[in-house]
Motif scaffolding. Structure first.
Motif, PDB file in Angstrom:
ATOM      1  N   ALA A   1       0.831  -1.209   0.000  1.00 56.52           N
ATOM      2  CA  ALA A   1       0.000   0.000   0.000  1.00 56.52           C
ATOM      3  C   ALA A   1       0.864   1.256   0.000  1.00 56.52           C
ATOM      4  CB  ALA A   1      -0.940  -0.003   1.203  1.00 56.52           C
ATOM      5  N   GLN A   2       1.928   1.263   0.782  1.00 60.67           N
ATOM      6  CA  GLN A   2       2.828   2.418   0.799  1.00 60.67           C
ATOM      7  C   GLN A   2       3.513   2.593  -0.556  1.00 60.67           C
ATOM      8  OE1 GLN A   2       5.133   1.009   4.151  1.00 60.67           O
ATOM      9  NE2 GLN A   2       4.388   2.687   5.465  1.00 60.67           N
TER      10      GLN A   2
ATOM     11  N   VAL B   1       3.348   5.865  -3.103  1.00 61.06           N
ATOM     12  CA  VAL B   1       4.539   6.500  -3.687  1.00 61.06           C
ATOM     13  C   VAL B   1       4.427   6.514  -5.202  1.00 61.06           C
ATOM     14  CG1 VAL B   1       7.036   6.220  -4.044  1.00 61.06           C
ATOM     15  CG2 VAL B   1       6.061   5.982  -1.747  1.00 61.06           C
ATOM     16  N   TYR B   2       4.033   5.380  -5.781  1.00 59.66           N
ATOM     17  CA  TYR B   2       3.919   5.264  -7.238  1.00 59.66           C
ATOM     18  C   TYR B   2       2.903   6.270  -7.782  1.00 59.66           C
ATOM     19  CZ  TYR B   2       3.984   3.117 -11.837  1.00 59.66           C
ATOM     20  OH  TYR B   2       4.138   2.908 -13.184  1.00 59.66           O
TER      21      TYR B   2
ATOM     22  N   GLN C   1       3.220   7.863 -11.482  1.00 58.22           N
ATOM     23  CA  GLN C   1       2.033   7.869 -12.337  1.00 58.22           C
ATOM     24  C   GLN C   1       1.787   9.198 -13.062  1.00 58.22           C
ATOM     25  OE1 GLN C   1       0.248   5.200 -13.195  1.00 58.22           O
ATOM     26  NE2 GLN C   1      -1.095   6.419 -14.488  1.00 58.22           N
ATOM     27  N   PRO C   2       2.038  10.357 -12.445  1.00 61.19           N
ATOM     28  CA  PRO C   2       1.804  11.619 -13.160  1.00 61.19           C
ATOM     29  C   PRO C   2       2.607  11.761 -14.453  1.00 61.19           C
ATOM     30  CG  PRO C   2       1.986  12.041 -10.811  1.00 61.19           C
ATOM     31  CD  PRO C   2       2.372  10.596 -11.029  1.00 61.19           C
TER      32      PRO C   2
ATOM     33  N   SER D   1       7.631  -0.379 -12.712  1.00 61.31           N
ATOM     34  CA  SER D   1       7.096  -0.858 -11.440  1.00 61.31           C
ATOM     35  C   SER D   1       8.176  -0.740 -10.362  1.00 61.31           C
ATOM     36  CB  SER D   1       6.684  -2.326 -11.573  1.00 61.31           C
ATOM     37  OG  SER D   1       7.832  -3.152 -11.663  1.00 61.31           O
ATOM     38  N   PRO D   2       7.775  -0.858  -9.101  1.00 59.89           N
ATOM     39  CA  PRO D   2       8.808  -0.958  -8.065  1.00 59.89           C
ATOM     40  C   PRO D   2       9.749  -2.117  -8.390  1.00 59.89           C
ATOM     41  CG  PRO D   2       6.649  -0.693  -7.052  1.00 59.89           C
ATOM     42  CD  PRO D   2       6.426  -0.917  -8.523  1.00 59.89           C
TER      43      PRO D   2
END
Length: 183
Positions: free
Chosen positions: A25-26, A30-31, A36-37, A46-47
């Motif tokens: 969730a954290q 952050v993503y 994402q913007p 991805s992480p």
């Protein structure tokens, strides 16, 4: 990647308590806020998850995807480490190949937002290998990575310190460093 498009990467090893140490969730928060913007402007990664099992590695990414609804991905970013004490060089090469072509591919098949993404092997190495074994590992693995159409990029994390890609004297490249250099 083709070099014509920049990329934006997310958290490094959020599934590793010694690294980013985030919950799925954290990592999704952050993503969404920092990565994402930039969708449509740069390639989004991805992480960078480890090759651990259970709640780490792809298990972590499964949970992350569930928390990151509406997120866009161009790259699936993974790390792969194996200890030379646990396997021989050929087994280590096979482990990376299997992880990317079977495990990561199965994950991509289960998640539509990852089906057409390329893989970035953001870090990989054979820990506790001799210089000769490190050179053999790279000699066997790098051609496979180079010829794999699903691999967009990779970075050996074998050692920017003496005894790995740098010789023990610190005066030049080791055997494995020379293999990586000569690619």
């Amino acid at each position: 990647m083709d070099g014509s498009k920049a990329s934006r990467h997310s958290s490094v090893a959020p599934d590793n308590s010694g690294q980013a140490n985030l919950t799925p969730a954290q990592a999704a928060t952050v993503y969404k806020k920092y990565v994402q913007p930039f969708a449509g402007q740069v390639a989004l990664a991805s992480p960078a998850i480890t090759n651990g099992g259970g709640a780490t590695g792809l298990g972590f990414l499964e949970n992350f995807v569930g928390q990151c609804g509406g997120c866009h991905f161009d790259i699936i970013n993974v790390h792969h480490y194996v200890n030379r004490g646990d396997v021989n060089v050929d087994q280590a090469v096979s482990a990376v190949q299997s992880f990317l072509s079977k495990d990561v591919a199965a994950f991509q098949a289960r998640h539509p937002q990852f089906r057409n993404t390329k893989i970035c092997l953001g870090e990989f190495w054979l820990w506790n290998a001799s210089d000769e074994e490190g050179a053999q590992y790279l000699t066997k693995l790098l051609p496979w990575l180079e010829s794999n159409n699903n691999v967009a990029c990779y970075q050996a994390f074998g050692g920017l310190w003496p005894g790995n890609f740098i010789n023990n004297a610190g005066t030049g490249l080791s055997k494995s460093g020379q293999v990586y250099h000569d690619l």
